[in-house]
Write an enzyme that holds these catalytic residues in place. Structure first.
Site, mmCIF file in Angstrom:
data_model
loop_
_atom_site.group_PDB
_atom_site.id
_atom_site.type_symbol
_atom_site.label_atom_id
_atom_site.label_comp_id
_atom_site.label_asym_id
_atom_site.label_seq_id
_atom_site.Cartn_x
_atom_site.Cartn_y
_atom_site.Cartn_z
ATOM 1 N N SER A 1 58.220 62.349 22.569
ATOM 2 C CA SER A 1 58.897 61.876 21.357
ATOM 3 C C SER A 1 58.167 62.238 20.075
ATOM 4 O O SER A 1 57.623 61.379 19.371
ATOM 5 C CB SER A 1 59.096 60.370 21.464
ATOM 6 O OG SER A 1 59.810 60.116 22.637
ATOM 7 N N ARG B 1 54.142 69.013 14.632
ATOM 8 C CA ARG B 1 53.024 68.207 14.131
ATOM 9 C C ARG B 1 53.087 66.841 14.797
ATOM 10 O O ARG B 1 54.163 66.379 15.206
ATOM 11 C CB ARG B 1 53.116 68.021 12.611
ATOM 12 C CG ARG B 1 54.339 67.281 12.190
ATOM 13 C CD ARG B 1 54.590 67.218 10.722
ATOM 14 N NE ARG B 1 56.018 67.006 10.531
ATOM 15 C CZ ARG B 1 56.926 67.963 10.446
ATOM 16 N NH1 ARG B 1 56.544 69.234 10.505
ATOM 17 N NH2 ARG B 1 58.195 67.679 10.311
ATOM 18 N N ASP C 1 63.152 61.353 22.633
ATOM 19 C CA ASP C 1 63.681 60.035 23.037
ATOM 20 C C ASP C 1 65.071 59.764 22.450
ATOM 21 O O ASP C 1 65.915 59.128 23.089
ATOM 22 C CB ASP C 1 62.704 58.886 22.699
ATOM 23 C CG ASP C 1 62.214 58.875 21.259
ATOM 24 O OD1 ASP C 1 62.550 59.803 20.507
ATOM 25 O OD2 ASP C 1 61.476 57.930 20.895
HETATM 26 C C1 GLC Z 1 58.814 59.943 15.535
HETATM 27 C C2 GLC Z 1 58.872 61.242 16.315
HETATM 28 C C3 GLC Z 1 60.251 61.458 16.893
HETATM 29 C C4 GLC Z 1 60.707 60.241 17.659
HETATM 30 C C5 GLC Z 1 60.573 58.985 16.830
HETATM 31 C C6 GLC Z 1 60.924 57.727 17.625
HETATM 32 O O1 GLC Z 1 59.668 60.043 14.447
HETATM 33 O O2 GLC Z 1 58.492 62.323 15.489
HETATM 34 O O3 GLC Z 1 60.258 62.587 17.731
HETATM 35 O O4 GLC Z 1 62.025 60.404 18.079
HETATM 36 O O5 GLC Z 1 59.250 58.860 16.356
HETATM 37 O O6 GLC Z 1 60.104 57.592 18.745
#
Ligand code: GLC
EC number: 2.7.1.1
Length: 486
Positions: free
Chosen positions: A158, A173, A211
């Site tokens: 995520s 990043r 996610d």
């Molecule tokens: C952050 C991550 C993203 C994820 C979100 C919720 O924004 O960069 O990929 O979906 O957190 O977990």
């Protein structure tokens, strides 16, 4: 996160009548800077839509808008056994998913607490070893006789990870306080696969999933009214299905077997909305959070609204009040004066304190930080928590309104998951009502709002499994799951 213990006497919400004038002025100032009026939400949504479009253009913008290579809607008939791993929140989760093929599924799962130090370890191997060891422990427990057939695995990672194909994720990043060297700009799939293979586990990583995309697909599997998957948790983000022909940056990159009308799941990564600081009403605390984070200038929207930051915003505001001599006079602040020592469970517990005198909050500050508070101070702390929680709820739905307006959705279900959505008191109602404010709906019950935020199905379990199943089907049919040549 939120634990109230045994049932306690119910009290009215405290009155502010006994709060001295100088403290009252501070509270009023906080009300001014943290309240987001409807017109601001509408202006944020408008700017959001143009930023989403920019993210899909060839030139690109702040919002990554990452195609996730899920190019089918689930039919609900997907079936089989899959493994799923979820990395990106507080825990690592390993799940065995049995898709029933009839819009149902069963899961068996274990959670492994991610050691705090792992977020910023200097040795990237440690992360992959930890994941592969947890996976091995899970397999040994679930399959004591060993595995005969290789099991496909969906890896929910995520973070913003670019994908030229379904089983690839090049980390753009780190977000949410993670900061591990030598992983950014690399594909994480081979890093995980190497550690799995080293442990002789017959598992192949067939899909890398965000996610939000998992949440979108899992919820669509059971409910075709689903329009988006969103996370209000450690981070904030959303995914939806766009149409390939509307994704300018994919022009010339899709093979002939993909018709222009084909759907494509997009992981927006809209936590990075407004990194240029055009519309979001930032306070000096938001600026401090950003400046002191491992990635200043990134994730502006997320830093104002997600669970990783809410407790820290509260702590910074309280430290500011203390420095100006308004609160915590003659108290030892050595335990409190540490970044991130208050996670988001603190404002959540403070908002839930049922006592007129805010006794739970009193205990909390005494036991955790050795700080004695007056009842007036606690009223300020409570009001601040409410303001910070409400601001997060109101701002975070702008991403939903923007996607729905961009796609022309007038009705539908927004599948939501995450610790803040599930456990922060009052968040669900505040989020739903902010959406109502943006649209000017006149219905009085949340259940009647045309666009409804509903609890999601298990995205990183069932969602990852359905996506793995969809990918395997495409591959078996000779269809592409990535850009030409990937
Ligand atoms: C952050 C991550 C993203 C994820 C979100 C919720 O924004 O960069 O990929 O979906 O957190 O977990």
């Amino acid at each position: 996160m939120v634990h109230l213990g045994p049932k306690k006497p119910q009290a009215r919400k405290g009155s502010m009548a006994d709060v001295p004038k100088e403290l009252m002025q501070q509270i009023e100032n906080f009300e001014k800077i943290f309240t987001v009026p409807t017109e601001t939400l509408q202006a944020v949504t408008k700017h959001f839509i143009s930023e989403l479009e920019k993210g899909l253009s060839k030139k690109g913008g702040n919002i990554p808008m990452i195609p996730g290579w899920v190019m089918d809607f689930p039919t609900g008939k997907e079936s089989g056994d899959f493994l799923a791993i979820d990395l990106g929140g507080t825990n690592l989760r390993v799940v065995l998913v049995k898709l029933g093929g009839d819009r149902t599924f069963d899961t068996t799962q274990s959670k492994y607490r991610l050691p705090d130090a792992m977020r910023t370890t200097q040795n990237p191997d440690e992360l992959w070893e930890f994941i592969a060891d947890s996976l091995k422990a899970f397999i040994d427990e679930q399959f004591p006789q060993g595995i005969s057939e290789p099991i496909p695995l969906g890896f929910t990672f995520s973070f913003p990870a670019s994908q030229n194909k379904i089983n690839e994720g090049i980390l753009q990043r780190w977000t949410k306080g993670f900061d591990i060297p030598n992983i950014e700009n690399h594909d994480v799939v081979p890093m995980l696969q190497k550690q799995i293979t080293k442990r002789n586990i017959p598992i192949e990583v067939v899909a890398l999933i965000n996610d939000t995309t998992g949440t979108l697909v899992a919820s669509y599997y059971t409910d075709p009214e689903t329009k988006m998957g969103v996370i209000f948790g450690t981070g904030v983000n959303g995914a939806y299905y766009d149409v390939c022909s509307d994704i300018e940056k994919l022009q010339g990159k899709l093979s002939d077997d993909i018709p222009p009308s084909a759907p494509m799941a997009i992981n927006c990564e809209y936590g990075s909305f407004d990194n240029e600081h055009v519309v979001l009403p930032r306070t000096k605390y938001d600026i401090t959070i950003d400046e002191e984070s491992p990635r200043p200038g990134q994730q502006t929207f997320e830093k104002m609204s997600s669970g990783y930051y809410l407790g820290e915003i509260l702590r910074l505001a309280l430290m500011d009040m203390q420095k100006q001599g308004f609160i915590f006079k003659n108290q030892d602040l050595s335990k409190f004066d540490k970044p991130f020592v208050m996670d988001t469970s603190y404002p959540a517990r403070i908002e839930e304190d049922p006592f007129e005198n805010l006794e739970d909050t009193d205990d909390l500050f005494q036991n955790e930080f050795g700080i004695n508070t007056t009842v007036q101070e606690r009223k300020l702390i409570r009001r601040l928590s409410e303001l910070i929680g409400a601001r997060a709820a109101r701002l975070s739905v702008c991403g939903i309104a923007a996607i729905c307006q961009k796609r022309g959705y007038k009705t539908g279900h927004i599948a939501a998951d995450g610790s803040v959505y599930n456990r922060y008191p009052g968040f669900k109602e505040k989020a739903a009502n902010a959406l109502k404010d943006i649209y000017g709906w006149t219905q009085t019950s949340l259940d009647d709002y045309p666009i409804k935020i509903v609890p999601a199905e298990d995205g990183s379990g069932a969602g990852a499994a359905v996506i793995a199943a969809l990918a395997q089907k495409r591959i078996a049919e000779g269809k592409s799951v990535g850009i030409i040549g990937a």
